[in-house]
Scaffold this active site. Structure first.
Site, mmCIF file in Angstrom:
data_model
loop_
_atom_site.group_PDB
_atom_site.id
_atom_site.type_symbol
_atom_site.label_atom_id
_atom_site.label_comp_id
_atom_site.label_asym_id
_atom_site.label_seq_id
_atom_site.Cartn_x
_atom_site.Cartn_y
_atom_site.Cartn_z
ATOM 1 N N ASN A 284 -4.183 3.473 2.302
ATOM 2 C CA ASN A 284 -3.740 4.370 1.140
ATOM 3 C C ASN A 284 -4.669 5.679 1.478
ATOM 4 O OD1 ASN A 284 -3.243 5.734 -1.123
ATOM 5 N ND2 ASN A 284 -3.984 4.369 -2.540
ATOM 6 N N ASN B 264 -0.602 10.262 -4.634
ATOM 7 C CA ASN B 264 0.710 9.919 -4.729
ATOM 8 C C ASN B 264 1.288 8.435 -5.108
ATOM 9 O OD1 ASN B 264 0.598 8.466 -2.373
ATOM 10 N ND2 ASN B 264 1.272 10.028 -0.957
ATOM 11 N N ASP B 265 0.126 7.920 -5.611
ATOM 12 C CA ASP B 265 0.277 6.487 -6.002
ATOM 13 C C ASP B 265 1.415 6.406 -7.055
ATOM 14 O OD1 ASP B 265 -1.531 5.745 -3.814
ATOM 15 O OD2 ASP B 265 -3.105 5.135 -5.144
ATOM 16 N N GLY C 175 -0.134 1.178 -2.986
ATOM 17 C CA GLY C 175 -0.513 2.317 -2.511
ATOM 18 C C GLY C 175 -0.505 2.792 -1.163
ATOM 19 N N ASP D 39 0.628 4.432 2.360
ATOM 20 C CA ASP D 39 1.481 5.600 2.636
ATOM 21 C C ASP D 39 1.553 6.028 4.116
ATOM 22 O OD1 ASP D 39 -1.032 6.949 2.935
ATOM 23 O OD2 ASP D 39 -1.078 7.586 0.704
ATOM 24 N N ASP E 36 18.491 -3.377 10.112
ATOM 25 C CA ASP E 36 18.341 -4.658 9.258
ATOM 26 C C ASP E 36 19.696 -5.349 9.077
ATOM 27 O OD1 ASP E 36 16.564 -5.979 7.198
ATOM 28 O OD2 ASP E 36 17.999 -5.220 5.780
ATOM 29 N N GLU F 279 18.548 -6.857 13.836
ATOM 30 C CA GLU F 279 18.196 -8.231 13.188
ATOM 31 C C GLU F 279 19.088 -9.300 13.173
ATOM 32 O OE1 GLU F 279 15.772 -9.945 9.239
ATOM 33 O OE2 GLU F 279 17.387 -8.385 8.956
#
Length: 647
Positions: free
Chosen positions: A154, A159-160, A180, A182, A359, A388
């Site tokens: 973090n 920006n949390d 948190g 980033d 994905d 995947e």
């Protein structure tokens, strides 16, 4: 007078012929853009580029009652080929042709409404920053560091929390809340990642997941063109990509073509009646939607290959929602298909990507996935995509790799798929007691299955990831077994991927397999952490030793032609010892796994065809040397990694 008339007639004829020879693009005078106008609610892609092989672009336009508007463009090299109305009156889809004559710049799209009023949207064409051939994907010379961004570091606590988003608050004690981490946190620790020896970084998705819960993981996108502000900004994403590039490292983007988040902006006003699968059922049951009770999903991915599969089973797999909160996108809708493909290309250009990880690869429409991968590889011939396929059956893994001779003639255009089979083989081999059909033979026979793959070295292998128990947990907290697993992974003919924290033996012992625990915070990534793995402060001796072990392995691997592209030869395990070698013209690397607790004498005559007799080999980890002669003493359980290269 006759002479003057003749001159005038000649000039007139010349003018007519000159006009006939002028192309339509050349005759268009581009409309100057005095100031940028943004009258339209949404246009996607938000901008595009000149110079693509495929000159077609389809714009999604969303605005109240825009479906009745007549669009016009007056820009040299750009023309509207066709306009499509949607089922919703609030959408238009514009098919544009962007010819080789088009220059970068801004132009206006004018939408004339029924009441004769006009809406104007300024659109931009950019110049591409580098040739398509210079987008170099990942390959067997790379080692990939997989990160769950919310749990790594973090760097910007500001920006949390972002006002207006559905999920608020930070709670590091809750495995399913946001913590948190980033994008800036990753960028700030690239020295650490590079020094470990990694050459590529794969963060789990960082696009916005404006969902009421579980938004940290990133796989329920609510806008495919927007970075989640809790991870940072598009500028932060670009800075990560640029910083990696300056280090000759690659950024791999985790993308999702199969589904979106239930709170995606279009779910409130779907453009077509078949934009998502089971759409009618969903709209009838919005207030009490439960994907399980509607029986719209199964996970029988083998229906993609099964010659006996019922159509019903296949459709339930392909069309069913992955979970209740993730609407399944209908790639058979041509507008959705274009949307997904263009979005992938937009991100490749925007970030200068070094690869895509796709994905849930077997779940979307498989014809679309072939077209999607084909469109990308056609534009970027040196790029890489990995899909995947969570299967322990090599036949299914091999099916998805480009060039595989499938009985149904399917060609995926996919360079790489993921080796879940080898992941399980490694874990089983090191956990089991040795016998004729258990233990190290699982590794040996797992690698022997490489005949099923078109290109084994282009398969992505791993010992764990963000969806399964950490390798240290799988191996029951055995440090030596974990080292053997990692050394084997890094020497076998594959593209290796390692999950963040493996280098410090992170685990999920308290609740094995729990996703929140698997994705534990990386120590040192938060101000005030008592342990800091970036500096080594507070780490145990075993953790420090594992860091050093992987650092030596990964940095040796960076320059090893034998490991990148060499021939592979291995010998059936005997007496708890398994030997594998990688061989190139100027180097042989020998990997020896010994599961015996007591001293073991290894007779070397059995390995004569390696051509090592009398040669000096160096231990990659200890730097000790030995002469390959008649026998070798293995003092203890563990890996021995030897090279003929002078270090």
């Amino acid at each position: 007078m006759k002479t003057l008339k003749l001159i005038l007639i000649t000039l007139l004829v010349a003018t007519v012929f000159s006009c006939q020879e002028t192309t339509s693009e050349e005759s268009v005078v581009s409309e100057p853009v005095a100031e940028i106008q943004n009258d339209i609610e949404k246009v996607e892609p938000p901008h595009w580029w000149t110079g693509f092989k495929n000159q077609k672009l389809q714009l999604l336009v969303k605005h109240p009652n825009i479906g009745s508007a007549i669009p016009k463009i007056n820009y040299s090299g750009v023309s509207i080929v066709e306009v499509h109305k949607a089922d919703s009156p609030n959408y238009l889809f514009l098919d544009l042709e962007i010819s080789e004559l088009a220059k970068s710049g801004q132009f206006n799209i004018r939408f004339q409404l029924e009441d004769a009023s006009e809406l104007i949207q300024t659109y931009e064409l950019k110049s591409r920053e580098k040739p398509a051939e210079d987008y170099i994907g990942f390959d067997s010379s790379d080692a990939i560091y997989l990160i769950t961004p919310d749990r790594f570091a973090n760097a910007n606590p500001k920006n949390d929390e972002v006002e207006g988003l559905l999920q608020q608050g930070i709670d590091r004690t809750d495995g399913y809340a946001r913590h948190g981490g980033d994008l800036e946190g990753i960028t700030n620790h690239l020295d650490y990642i590079e020094n470990l020896g990694f050459t590529a970084v794969w963060p789990c998705p960082v696009l916005i997941n404006d969902m009421p819960s579980g938004s940290y993981h990133g796989y329920a996108m609510t806008d495919f063109y927007k970075v989640d502000p809790r991870f940072g900004t598009l500028k932060d994403y670009k800075e990560l990509a640029n910083n990696l590039r300056t280090r000759d490292m690659k950024l791999i983007m985790d993308q999702v073509a199969n589904h979106c988040g239930l709170e995606h902006w279009w779910m409130k006003d779907l453009p077509f009646k078949d934009w998502v699968n089971y759409q009618e059922l969903y709209e009838e049951n919005k207030d009490n939607w439960d994907w399980k009770t509607t029986k719209t999903s199964n996970h029988r991915r083998t229906t993609n290959q099964d010659p006996y599969a019922s159509k019903n089973d296949y459709l339930e797999m392909a069309d069913g929602w992955f979970v209740s909160s993730m609407p399944d996108l209908n790639q058979r809708n041509p507008f959705m298909a274009n949307y997904i493909t263009q979005n992938s290309i937009w991100w490749i250009e925007t970030l200068g990507l070094g690869g895509i990880r796709q994905d849930t690869y077997p779940y979307p429409d498989k014809a679309f996935m072939s077209n999607w991968a084909g469109a990308i590889m056609s534009e970027y011939p040196n790029f890489s995509i990995v899909g995947e396929e969570w299967s322990y059956n090599p036949l299914l893994i091999g099916y998805w790799q480009e060039g595989h001779e499938n009985i149904d003639k399917y060609d995926s255009n996919l360079k790489s798929s993921m080796d879940f089979a080898m992941q399980k083989n490694i874990s089983d081999a090191l956990n089991e007691e040795e016998s004729w059909d258990k233990g190290l033979v699982k590794m040996y026979e797992g690698l022997a299955n490489d005949f099923a793959y078109t290109s084994p070295k282009d398969i992505m292998a791993f010992t764990d990831n963000h969806d399964m128990s950490r390798v240290f947990t799988q191996l029951k907290g055995d440090v030596v077994n974990t080292k053997m697993a990692m050394s084997y992974l890094l020497i076998m003919p594959r593209i290796p991927q390692i999950y963040y924290g493996t280098e410090i033996l992170m685990d999920d012992f308290d609740n094995p397999g729990d996703h929140g625990l698997i994705r534990t915070d990386f120590p040192g990534g938060w101000q005030g952490d008592s342990v800091n793995a970036f500096t080594g402060e507070g780490l145990s001796d075993n953790q420090k030793d594992m860091q050093k072990f992987l650092t030596k392995m990964l940095n040796y691997r960076k320059t090893s032609d034998a490991i990148h592209d060499g021939k592979t030869m291995h010998f059936a395990p005997q007496d708890g010892v398994y030997v594998m070698a990688r061989i190139s013209d100027n180097e042989t690397v020998v990997h020896i796994i010994n599961k015996n607790e007591e001293e073991q004498e290894l007779e070397l005559s059995r390995f004569e065809e390696l051509g090592l007799s009398g040669k000096t080999l160096t231990n990659i980890i200890s730097k000790e040397t030995l002469i390959w002669n008649t026998s070798m003493t293995l003092d203890e359980k563990g890996s021995t990694i030897l090279t003929t290269k002078t270090q």
